[in-house]
Motif scaffolding. Structure first.
Motif, PDB file in Angstrom:
ATOM      1  N   PHE A   1       0.850  -1.184   0.000  1.00  0.00           N
ATOM      2  CA  PHE A   1       0.000   0.000   0.000  1.00  0.00           C
ATOM      3  C   PHE A   1       0.887   1.237   0.000  1.00  0.00           C
ATOM      4  O   PHE A   1       1.842   1.325   0.779  1.00  0.00           O
ATOM      5  N   ALA A   2       0.556   2.189  -0.850  1.00  0.00           N
ATOM      6  CA  ALA A   2       1.350   3.417  -0.973  1.00  0.00           C
ATOM      7  C   ALA A   2       1.009   4.356   0.181  1.00  0.00           C
ATOM      8  O   ALA A   2       0.219   5.290   0.048  1.00  0.00           O
ATOM      9  N   GLU A   3       1.592   4.073   1.312  1.00  0.00           N
ATOM     10  CA  GLU A   3       1.392   4.878   2.519  1.00  0.00           C
ATOM     11  C   GLU A   3       2.751   5.168   3.113  1.00  0.00           C
ATOM     12  O   GLU A   3       3.756   4.596   2.724  1.00  0.00           O
ATOM     13  N   VAL A   4       2.775   6.091   4.051  1.00  0.00           N
ATOM     14  CA  VAL A   4       4.024   6.372   4.769  1.00  0.00           C
ATOM     15  C   VAL A   4       3.778   6.048   6.233  1.00  0.00           C
ATOM     16  O   VAL A   4       2.922   6.663   6.863  1.00  0.00           O
ATOM     17  N   PRO A   5       4.472   5.076   6.792  1.00  0.00           N
ATOM     18  CA  PRO A   5       5.377   4.129   6.126  1.00  0.00           C
ATOM     19  C   PRO A   5       4.580   3.139   5.283  1.00  0.00           C
ATOM     20  O   PRO A   5       3.387   2.937   5.516  1.00  0.00           O
ATOM     21  N   PRO A   6       5.247   2.520   4.291  1.00  0.00           N
ATOM     22  CA  PRO A   6       4.536   1.562   3.434  1.00  0.00           C
ATOM     23  C   PRO A   6       3.945   0.420   4.259  1.00  0.00           C
ATOM     24  O   PRO A   6       4.537  -0.031   5.230  1.00  0.00           O
ATOM     25  N   ARG A   7       2.768   0.002   3.852  1.00  0.00           N
ATOM     26  CA  ARG A   7       2.100  -1.116   4.519  1.00  0.00           C
ATOM     27  C   ARG A   7       2.054  -2.285   3.542  1.00  0.00           C
ATOM     28  O   ARG A   7       1.727  -2.116   2.369  1.00  0.00           O
ATOM     29  N   VAL A   8       2.411  -3.485   4.027  1.00  0.00           N
ATOM     30  CA  VAL A   8       2.421  -4.687   3.195  1.00  0.00           C
ATOM     31  C   VAL A   8       1.523  -5.723   3.849  1.00  0.00           C
ATOM     32  O   VAL A   8       1.622  -5.972   5.049  1.00  0.00           O
ATOM     33  N   GLU A   9       0.642  -6.309   3.043  1.00  0.00           N
ATOM     34  CA  GLU A   9      -0.227  -7.379   3.519  1.00  0.00           C
ATOM     35  C   GLU A   9      -0.011  -8.631   2.685  1.00  0.00           C
ATOM     36  O   GLU A   9       0.240  -8.555   1.488  1.00  0.00           O
ATOM     37  N   TYR A  10      -0.147  -9.767   3.363  1.00  0.00           N
ATOM     38  CA  TYR A  10      -0.044 -11.063   2.703  1.00  0.00           C
ATOM     39  C   TYR A  10      -1.408 -11.724   2.752  1.00  0.00           C
ATOM     40  O   TYR A  10      -2.106 -11.667   3.767  1.00  0.00           O
ATOM     41  N   THR A  11      -1.784 -12.340   1.634  1.00  0.00           N
ATOM     42  CA  THR A  11      -3.074 -12.985   1.495  1.00  0.00           C
ATOM     43  C   THR A  11      -2.885 -14.335   0.812  1.00  0.00           C
ATOM     44  O   THR A  11      -2.037 -14.459  -0.078  1.00  0.00           O
ATOM     45  N   LEU A  12      -3.667 -15.321   1.210  1.00  0.00           N
ATOM     46  CA  LEU A  12      -3.628 -16.601   0.516  1.00  0.00           C
ATOM     47  C   LEU A  12      -4.269 -16.471  -0.863  1.00  0.00           C
ATOM     48  O   LEU A  12      -5.283 -15.791  -1.020  1.00  0.00           O
ATOM     49  N   THR A  13      -3.684 -17.129  -1.832  1.00  0.00           N
ATOM     50  CA  THR A  13      -4.283 -17.226  -3.153  1.00  0.00           C
ATOM     51  C   THR A  13      -5.319 -18.352  -3.119  1.00  0.00           C
ATOM     52  O   THR A  13      -5.484 -19.041  -2.104  1.00  0.00           O
ATOM     53  N   GLU A  14      -5.964 -18.580  -4.248  1.00  0.00           N
ATOM     54  CA  GLU A  14      -6.907 -19.698  -4.336  1.00  0.00           C
ATOM     55  C   GLU A  14      -6.171 -21.017  -4.075  1.00  0.00           C
ATOM     56  O   GLU A  14      -6.673 -21.889  -3.366  1.00  0.00           O
ATOM     57  N   LEU A  15      -4.971 -21.133  -4.640  1.00  0.00           N
ATOM     58  CA  LEU A  15      -4.162 -22.337  -4.416  1.00  0.00           C
ATOM     59  C   LEU A  15      -3.814 -22.477  -2.931  1.00  0.00           C
ATOM     60  O   LEU A  15      -3.887 -23.564  -2.368  1.00  0.00           O
ATOM     61  N   GLY A  16      -3.444 -21.373  -2.297  1.00  0.00           N
ATOM     62  CA  GLY A  16      -3.131 -21.390  -0.871  1.00  0.00           C
ATOM     63  C   GLY A  16      -4.327 -21.807  -0.035  1.00  0.00           C
ATOM     64  O   GLY A  16      -4.200 -22.593   0.910  1.00  0.00           O
ATOM     65  N   HIS A  17      -5.502 -21.286  -0.391  1.00  0.00           N
ATOM     66  CA  HIS A  17      -6.723 -21.676   0.336  1.00  0.00           C
ATOM     67  C   HIS A  17      -7.018 -23.157   0.157  1.00  0.00           C
ATOM     68  O   HIS A  17      -7.510 -23.808   1.081  1.00  0.00           O
ATOM     69  N   SER A  18      -6.702 -23.707  -1.012  1.00  0.00           N
ATOM     70  CA  SER A  18      -6.968 -25.132  -1.237  1.00  0.00           C
ATOM     71  C   SER A  18      -6.059 -26.000  -0.367  1.00  0.00           C
ATOM     72  O   SER A  18      -6.372 -27.159  -0.118  1.00  0.00           O
ATOM     73  N   LEU A  19      -4.966 -25.437   0.096  1.00  0.00           N
ATOM     74  CA  LEU A  19      -4.032 -26.161   0.963  1.00  0.00           C
ATOM     75  C   LEU A  19      -4.408 -26.047   2.439  1.00  0.00           C
ATOM     76  O   LEU A  19      -4.018 -26.877   3.253  1.00  0.00           O
ATOM     77  N   ALA A  20      -5.184 -25.030   2.793  1.00  0.00           N
ATOM     78  CA  ALA A  20      -5.501 -24.763   4.205  1.00  0.00           C
ATOM     79  C   ALA A  20      -6.226 -25.930   4.873  1.00  0.00           C
ATOM     80  O   ALA A  20      -5.891 -26.307   6.005  1.00  0.00           O
ATOM     81  N   GLU A  21      -7.205 -26.494   4.212  1.00  0.00           N
ATOM     82  CA  GLU A  21      -7.978 -27.578   4.843  1.00  0.00           C
ATOM     83  C   GLU A  21      -7.129 -28.822   5.113  1.00  0.00           C
ATOM     84  O   GLU A  21      -7.159 -29.353   6.217  1.00  0.00           O
ATOM     85  N   PRO A  22      -6.363 -29.327   4.128  1.00  0.00           N
ATOM     86  CA  PRO A  22      -5.513 -30.491   4.446  1.00  0.00           C
ATOM     87  C   PRO A  22      -4.525 -30.198   5.571  1.00  0.00           C
ATOM     88  O   PRO A  22      -4.280 -31.055   6.422  1.00  0.00           O
ATOM     89  N   ILE A  23      -3.987 -28.994   5.593  1.00  0.00           N
ATOM     90  CA  ILE A  23      -3.058 -28.637   6.670  1.00  0.00           C
ATOM     91  C   ILE A  23      -3.782 -28.598   8.012  1.00  0.00           C
ATOM     92  O   ILE A  23      -3.250 -29.054   9.024  1.00  0.00           O
ATOM     93  N   ALA A  24      -5.001 -28.086   8.018  1.00  0.00           N
ATOM     94  CA  ALA A  24      -5.776 -28.035   9.266  1.00  0.00           C
ATOM     95  C   ALA A  24      -6.040 -29.448   9.792  1.00  0.00           C
ATOM     96  O   ALA A  24      -5.961 -29.686  11.001  1.00  0.00           O
ATOM     97  N   VAL A  25      -6.317 -30.380   8.896  1.00  0.00           N
ATOM     98  CA  VAL A  25      -6.548 -31.773   9.309  1.00  0.00           C
ATOM     99  C   VAL A  25      -5.283 -32.348   9.937  1.00  0.00           C
ATOM    100  O   VAL A  25      -5.326 -32.996  10.988  1.00  0.00           O
TER     101      VAL A  25
END
Length: 148
Positions: free
Chosen positions: A91-115
């Protein structure tokens, strides 16, 4: 009466390979092994679980993860981004802000990892007991053994 046993797990993997649907995880040269290495990394597992509830900033991730060096977390997040598991948004802010988000592929991995995470938490006492039993049975003479 004839009883037919259900196919073994390994046999199901082999059958899927024959149809060309998948790689061959038992082939040392197959890229599937690289994928398993990535998802077997402890930081990948924990980051996927944390991000499954929504985007997080680097410091939030680090706080929830605990004992992880910033450099190590940065390297893990970069690998995950390259592998298509997370996206990084600046994000173009001062100071810069960075966020991380799961992609669709990442979300597809969440359930097996949770198990697997649930399994690990439920079986931790048995795991520790097995280690202690093994260590006691394989202790070198004079090392914690009371048989002397």
């Amino acid at each position: 009466m004839v009883t037919i046993a259900p196919p073994r797990l390994v046999d199901r993997f082999r059958a899927a390979r024959r149809t060309g649907e998948r790689g061959d995880l038992f082939d040392a040269d197959c890229p599937t092994r690289l994928l398993l290495d990535r998802i077997g990394d402890k930081w990948t597992v924990l980051v996927v679980l944390l991000l499954s509830d929504g985007p997080m900033r680097f410091t939030e991730l680090r706080t929830h993860l605990g004992r992880v060096a910033p450099k190590v977390l940065t390297q893990s997040l970069r690998r995950m981004e390259r592998d298509g598991l997370v996206t990084r948004r600046i994000f173009a802010e001062v100071p810069p802000r960075v966020e991380y988000t799961l992609t669709e592929l990442g979300h597809s991995l969440a359930e097996p990892i949770a198990v697997i995470g649930d399994w690990a938490e439920l079986n931790m006492p048995r795991f520790i007991a097995a280690q202690q039993e093994y260590d006691a049975a394989h202790a070198a003479p004079g090392e914690g053994s009371e048989s002397e």
